[in-house]
Design a protein around this motif. Structure first.
Motif, PDB file in Angstrom:
ATOM      1  N   VAL A  23       2.464  -1.455   2.250  1.00 41.26           N
ATOM      2  CA  VAL A  23       3.153  -0.998   1.033  1.00 41.26           C
ATOM      3  C   VAL A  23       3.476   0.495   1.117  1.00 41.26           C
ATOM      4  O   VAL A  23       4.591   0.919   0.795  1.00 41.26           O
ATOM      5  CB  VAL A  23       2.316  -1.325  -0.227  1.00 41.26           C
ATOM      6  CG1 VAL A  23       2.858  -0.613  -1.451  1.00 41.26           C
ATOM      7  CG2 VAL A  23       2.270  -2.831  -0.450  1.00 41.26           C
ATOM      8  N   ILE A  24       2.518   1.300   1.553  1.00 43.86           N
ATOM      9  CA  ILE A  24       2.758   2.742   1.667  1.00 43.86           C
ATOM     10  C   ILE A  24       3.880   3.016   2.663  1.00 43.86           C
ATOM     11  O   ILE A  24       4.762   3.848   2.416  1.00 43.86           O
ATOM     12  CB  ILE A  24       1.459   3.493   2.042  1.00 43.86           C
ATOM     13  CG1 ILE A  24       0.456   3.417   0.886  1.00 43.86           C
ATOM     14  CG2 ILE A  24       1.760   4.954   2.409  1.00 43.86           C
ATOM     15  CD1 ILE A  24      -0.956   3.877   1.254  1.00 43.86           C
ATOM     16  N   GLU A  90       9.253   9.111  11.578  1.00 44.36           N
ATOM     17  CA  GLU A  90       8.811   7.716  11.462  1.00 44.36           C
ATOM     18  C   GLU A  90       7.383   7.541  11.950  1.00 44.36           C
ATOM     19  O   GLU A  90       6.584   6.848  11.327  1.00 44.36           O
ATOM     20  CB  GLU A  90       9.772   6.788  12.221  1.00 44.36           C
ATOM     21  CG  GLU A  90      11.139   6.662  11.592  1.00 44.36           C
ATOM     22  CD  GLU A  90      12.084   7.840  11.855  1.00 44.36           C
ATOM     23  OE1 GLU A  90      11.719   8.749  12.638  1.00 44.36           O
ATOM     24  OE2 GLU A  90      13.173   7.861  11.260  1.00 44.36           O
ATOM     25  N   ALA A  91       7.039   8.182  13.076  1.00 46.48           N
ATOM     26  CA  ALA A  91       5.663   8.106  13.579  1.00 46.48           C
ATOM     27  C   ALA A  91       4.705   8.740  12.579  1.00 46.48           C
ATOM     28  O   ALA A  91       3.608   8.224  12.330  1.00 46.48           O
ATOM     29  CB  ALA A  91       5.569   8.800  14.933  1.00 46.48           C
ATOM     30  N   VAL A  96       0.543   8.663   8.204  1.00 51.68           N
ATOM     31  CA  VAL A  96       0.252   8.960   6.792  1.00 51.68           C
ATOM     32  C   VAL A  96      -0.174   7.682   6.068  1.00 51.68           C
ATOM     33  O   VAL A  96      -1.156   7.677   5.317  1.00 51.68           O
ATOM     34  CB  VAL A  96       1.474   9.622   6.109  1.00 51.68           C
ATOM     35  CG1 VAL A  96       1.321   9.643   4.597  1.00 51.68           C
ATOM     36  CG2 VAL A  96       1.674  11.033   6.647  1.00 51.68           C
ATOM     37  N   ALA A  97       0.535   6.596   6.295  1.00 57.46           N
ATOM     38  CA  ALA A  97       0.193   5.327   5.649  1.00 57.46           C
ATOM     39  C   ALA A  97      -1.195   4.846   6.067  1.00 57.46           C
ATOM     40  O   ALA A  97      -1.978   4.385   5.227  1.00 57.46           O
ATOM     41  CB  ALA A  97       1.251   4.266   5.970  1.00 57.46           C
ATOM     42  N   GLY A 112      -7.284  14.985   7.537  1.00 55.92           N
ATOM     43  CA  GLY A 112      -6.681  14.068   8.514  1.00 55.92           C
ATOM     44  C   GLY A 112      -5.164  14.137   8.509  1.00 55.92           C
ATOM     45  O   GLY A 112      -4.526  14.108   9.565  1.00 55.92           O
ATOM     46  N   LEU A 113      -4.583  14.232   7.319  1.00 55.05           N
ATOM     47  CA  LEU A 113      -3.123  14.320   7.213  1.00 55.05           C
ATOM     48  C   LEU A 113      -2.602  15.584   7.871  1.00 55.05           C
ATOM     49  O   LEU A 113      -1.669  15.539   8.680  1.00 55.05           O
ATOM     50  CB  LEU A 113      -2.680  14.256   5.753  1.00 55.05           C
ATOM     51  CG  LEU A 113      -2.823  12.900   5.077  1.00 55.05           C
ATOM     52  CD1 LEU A 113      -2.606  13.038   3.573  1.00 55.05           C
ATOM     53  CD2 LEU A 113      -1.871  11.887   5.678  1.00 55.05           C
ATOM     54  N   VAL A 114      -3.197  16.714   7.544  1.00 55.57           N
ATOM     55  CA  VAL A 114      -2.715  17.991   8.095  1.00 55.57           C
ATOM     56  C   VAL A 114      -2.890  18.021   9.611  1.00 55.57           C
ATOM     57  O   VAL A 114      -1.939  18.299  10.354  1.00 55.57           O
ATOM     58  CB  VAL A 114      -3.432  19.192   7.424  1.00 55.57           C
ATOM     59  CG1 VAL A 114      -3.124  20.487   8.147  1.00 55.57           C
ATOM     60  CG2 VAL A 114      -3.035  19.280   5.960  1.00 55.57           C
ATOM     61  N   SER A 115      -4.099  17.729  10.083  1.00 52.81           N
ATOM     62  CA  SER A 115      -4.333  17.793  11.528  1.00 52.81           C
ATOM     63  C   SER A 115      -3.560  16.699  12.276  1.00 52.81           C
ATOM     64  O   SER A 115      -3.045  16.932  13.376  1.00 52.81           O
ATOM     65  CB  SER A 115      -5.828  17.720  11.843  1.00 52.81           C
ATOM     66  OG  SER A 115      -6.394  16.541  11.326  1.00 52.81           O
ATOM     67  N   GLY A 116      -3.432  15.539  11.686  1.00 49.50           N
ATOM     68  CA  GLY A 116      -2.705  14.447  12.324  1.00 49.50           C
ATOM     69  C   GLY A 116      -1.215  14.720  12.430  1.00 49.50           C
ATOM     70  O   GLY A 116      -0.594  14.452  13.464  1.00 49.50           O
ATOM     71  N   ILE A 117      -0.644  15.268  11.370  1.00 48.64           N
ATOM     72  CA  ILE A 117       0.790  15.591  11.400  1.00 48.64           C
ATOM     73  C   ILE A 117       1.053  16.665  12.449  1.00 48.64           C
ATOM     74  O   ILE A 117       2.024  16.571  13.221  1.00 48.64           O
ATOM     75  CB  ILE A 117       1.290  16.000  10.000  1.00 48.64           C
ATOM     76  CG1 ILE A 117       1.311  14.771   9.089  1.00 48.64           C
ATOM     77  CG2 ILE A 117       2.665  16.657  10.070  1.00 48.64           C
ATOM     78  CD1 ILE A 117       1.504  15.079   7.604  1.00 48.64           C
TER      79      ILE A 117
END
Length: 185
Positions: A23-24, A90-91, A96-97, A112-117
């Motif tokens: 959904v996300i 897209e990746a 993020v989802a 996680g969002l900041v470091s992952g992006i």
């Protein structure tokens, strides 16, 4: 399965994660395709990606210029145009989802969002630069690396970043490991 909560149906934790994940992604991909997001987010990010890639490249090769989403050699005229699907958005949406859908404290999700992006986009800069030089060397290898190798590597990066993030989450109250935390959510 029904539980002792007045007949309410409880969704299995893995199924809950999967539903939220899908959904996300659907919402974020849908938003990404809107004209507003294209104009105010996707195009500026893509242009910035070309500028960053060009700036890093000029450290060792001053014969590179950026114009919008295009990175071009001023020596031989070869250029790469960073298009949708190649800008890492897209990746990043998939990552993020996955992070938002996973049961974890919000502060850990934010980290996680900041470091992952940063990790995904950092690898995407390497991708753009490598394809820029590979295309000047051999167009057939460029196409193969562009369509197959780097697509797989970027998505593998998303998976690895997510798995590392999951492994860094605090243990559950009963000392459960992160995978068990998913089953208990």
């Amino acid at each position: 399965a029904a539980n002792g909560d007045g007949g309410r149906v409880r969704i299995a934790p893995v199924l809950r994660f999967f539903i939220l994940f899908v959904v996300i992604q659907a919402v974020l991909f849908g938003l990404e395709l809107t004209p507003w997001a294209q104009t105010h987010f996707v195009e500026p990010w893509t242009n910035t990606l070309a500028a960053i890639s060009t700036w890093l490249t000029t450290v060792f090769d001053p014969n590179v210029a950026a114009a919008g989403k295009i990175m071009r050699s001023t020596t031989n005229g070869f250029a790469v145009s960073i298009e949708a699907g190649c800008n890492g958005i897209e990746a990043t949406i998939v990552l993020v989802a996955a992070i938002l859908a996973f049961p974890a404290p919000w502060m850990h999700k934010l980290i996680g969002l900041v470091s992952g992006i940063v990790a995904v986009q950092g690898l995407n800069v390497v991708r753009v630069i490598s394809l820029f030089y590979l295309g000047q060397w051999d167009r057939q290898w460029f196409e193969w690396a562009h369509l197959y190798v780097w697509q797989a590597l970027i998505m593998l990066d998303v998976l690895i970043v997510w798995l590392i993030w999951v492994r860094t989450l605090p243990k559950g109250g009963g000392g459960a490991s992160p995978p068990a935390a998913l089953a208990a959510a």
